[in-house]
Motif scaffolding. Sequence first.
Motif, mmCIF file in Angstrom:
data_model
loop_
_atom_site.group_PDB
_atom_site.id
_atom_site.type_symbol
_atom_site.label_atom_id
_atom_site.label_comp_id
_atom_site.label_asym_id
_atom_site.label_seq_id
_atom_site.Cartn_x
_atom_site.Cartn_y
_atom_site.Cartn_z
ATOM 1 N N SER A 157 15.092 14.283 25.724
ATOM 2 C CA SER A 157 15.678 15.610 25.580
ATOM 3 C C SER A 157 17.107 15.655 26.096
ATOM 4 N N PHE A 179 10.327 16.047 19.669
ATOM 5 C CA PHE A 179 10.270 15.070 18.577
ATOM 6 C C PHE A 179 9.218 15.439 17.540
ATOM 7 N N THR A 182 9.605 20.023 14.217
ATOM 8 C CA THR A 182 10.737 20.186 13.319
ATOM 9 C C THR A 182 10.241 20.807 12.024
ATOM 10 N N ASN A 187 13.575 15.632 8.648
ATOM 11 C CA ASN A 187 13.812 15.497 10.083
ATOM 12 C C ASN A 187 12.576 14.943 10.791
ATOM 13 N N LEU A 188 11.406 15.323 10.305
ATOM 14 C CA LEU A 188 10.177 14.802 10.902
ATOM 15 C C LEU A 188 10.096 13.292 10.720
ATOM 16 N N LYS A 190 12.605 11.261 10.508
ATOM 17 C CA LYS A 190 13.551 10.677 11.469
ATOM 18 C C LYS A 190 12.945 10.673 12.875
ATOM 19 N N SER A 191 12.306 11.803 13.231
ATOM 20 C CA SER A 191 11.709 11.909 14.561
ATOM 21 C C SER A 191 10.657 10.838 14.790
ATOM 22 N N ILE A 194 12.258 7.528 15.428
ATOM 23 C CA ILE A 194 12.782 7.436 16.800
ATOM 24 C C ILE A 194 11.638 7.226 17.790
ATOM 25 N N LEU A 195 10.542 7.957 17.583
ATOM 26 C CA LEU A 195 9.376 7.777 18.443
ATOM 27 C C LEU A 195 8.872 6.336 18.401
ATOM 28 N N THR A 211 2.746 10.890 25.180
ATOM 29 C CA THR A 211 3.428 11.752 24.222
ATOM 30 C C THR A 211 2.942 13.178 24.408
ATOM 31 N N GLN A 219 -0.653 13.539 13.721
ATOM 32 C CA GLN A 219 0.250 13.040 14.762
ATOM 33 C C GLN A 219 -0.437 11.988 15.616
#
Length: 250
Positions: A157, A179, A182, A187-188, A190-191, A194-195, A211, A219
């Motif tokens: 964050s 993350f 969204t 964007n999800l 991308k998130s 990154i995760l 998480t 998820q």
Amino acid sequence: TGVIAYMERYEDYNIMYLQPQVDFKGIARGAEALVRWRHPVKGLLSPAVFVDVLEKAGLIYKIDKYMWEKAAAKLKEWKELGKEQYHISVNISTKDFYLVDVYETFVDIVERNGINPEKLKLEITETTIMDNFERNIKIIKRLQDYGFKIEIDDFGSGYSSFNTLKDMDVDVLKIDMGFLRTSKPENLEKSMSILNMIISLSKTLGLSVVTEGVETKDQVVKLTQMGCRIYQGYYFSKPIPVEEFEKRYM
């Protein structure tokens, strides 16, 4: 006025809730301790209502210390019941490092209660660490040397996440729930990428990952495939009274 009155009798109004930290099967490994204000008129209030006011007034350390004591007392009780495998994570705010001797306070708490310091996990945000980095990092190192496990809360964050990992040893990354929240599908994607990178990096560094903010089965499936093993979120459970946690998970 309401907050001041609350602080005068905070031990009467404060209660500890626990939000389970579970594996992908929903089996609890521990929990995060979260404060709730039992208001005599408005009922149960979340920290969002009063924590900011207490921080500005320089009083948040009283609530934090109270919660540390409550968590340690519960761990002592579990230990006596043969349930020492569970941990409780507690939060340390930025102001705590200035208003109390964090190291001496935690050492005193675990020694008085006769508990393993590893079971009282300490959650610290990146912002708290960076507020006075050299001073705080020394305190954190002393706590780790004593046996405490340090968790970085809301990882991802801030703007200095990877610098934090470079400059200090931590034990657990709690990945920021942002993350997983969204509104745009692109964007999800991308998130999740990154995760995946963060979880892979944590393995390389020998860190555990929790998480936060997990709300759907999809998820959980995706995060499990990435290598995450511990989850905290409404998909499994909202924060619940201690008695309910014990009945449901123990």
